[in-house]
Design a protein around this motif. Structure first.
Motif, short mmCIF file in Angstrom:
data_model
loop_
_atom_site.label_atom_id
_atom_site.label_comp_id
_atom_site.label_asym_id
_atom_site.label_seq_id
_atom_site.Cartn_x
_atom_site.Cartn_y
_atom_site.Cartn_z
N TYR A 192 33.88 40.31 35.99
CA TYR A 192 35.23 39.78 36.16
C TYR A 192 35.88 39.75 34.79
N VAL A 198 39.75 36.55 33.20
CA VAL A 198 39.85 35.44 34.14
C VAL A 198 40.44 34.23 33.43
N THR A 199 41.62 33.84 33.86
CA THR A 199 42.29 32.66 33.33
C THR A 199 41.87 31.44 34.15
N PRO A 200 42.17 30.24 33.67
CA PRO A 200 41.88 29.06 34.49
C PRO A 200 42.56 29.11 35.86
N GLU A 210 40.54 31.55 37.99
CA GLU A 210 39.27 30.91 38.33
C GLU A 210 39.46 29.87 39.44
N ALA A 259 38.06 30.09 43.36
CA ALA A 259 37.33 28.96 43.95
C ALA A 259 38.01 28.48 45.23
#
Length: 178
Positions: free
Chosen positions: A36, A39-41, A44, A48
């Motif tokens: 991946y 991937v930024t917060p 992410e 999820a």
């Protein structure tokens, strides 16, 4: 020489012949061939949220074969699976095994396919029976970069997964219907 003997010998030596079986192929994430990227917060959190909404129930992706310079992946996406807009850092060639998908204005069915060059953004939507595809890549290891970057976009993806989860529970691969 039995198939098993050939399979074991060539798996150990990296020889010019190797058998693979879908039933024993590892899940793509377990095989460790896809990374991946970027991937930024927000991404992410979106991944999820989609997982909690049941997105995992709408897909099965396995690494059938891999070696330096080549990989083959099998993917079954159930009806309406919300595949996010994304890229890979390698060229990909897709072959529709069964079912159908919508790619832009094009409907592709069994026997059709498409090519996506490295770093070219794309997404497709599986048809009413889902879609099974083979993904041929020019490298053993590759990345995936999601372009759905906002909470709103991921909220739509999670919402679609939650909406489809009950229908997905009863779906079988389109190839099993023939």
């Amino acid at each position: 020489m039995s198939d098993t003997t050939l399979e074991n010998r060539d798996a150990d030596t990296g020889g010019g012949f190797q058998i693979f079986r879908t039933e024993t192929a590892p899940i793509l994430d377990e095989a460790g061939h896809m990374e991946y990227s970027d991937v930024t917060p927000e991404i992410e959190a979106g991944i999820a949220a989609a997982g909690e909404a049941g997105a995992g129930e709408g897909q099965l992706v396995k690494t059938l074969f891999s070696r330096p310079g080549f990989s083959l992946t099998y993917a079954w996406f159930k009806s309406g699976f919300p595949l996010p807009l994304h890229t890979h850092n390698v060229d990909c060639l897709y072959y529709v095994v069964a079912g159908s998908l919508q790619l832009g204005i094009e409907k592709l069915e069994a026997g059709d396919g498409f090519f996506v060059g490295a770093d070219k953004a794309y997404r497709y939507t599986p048809g009413p029976d889902g879609v099974e595809v083979l993904e041929f890549r020019t490298e053993e290891h590759f990345d995936i970069k999601f372009l759905a970057k906002t909470a709103s976009m991921w909220g739509k993806i999670a919402g679609k997964a939650a909406e489809r989860q009950a229908a997905w529970a009863g779906e079988t691969p389109p190839s099993a219907k023939h």
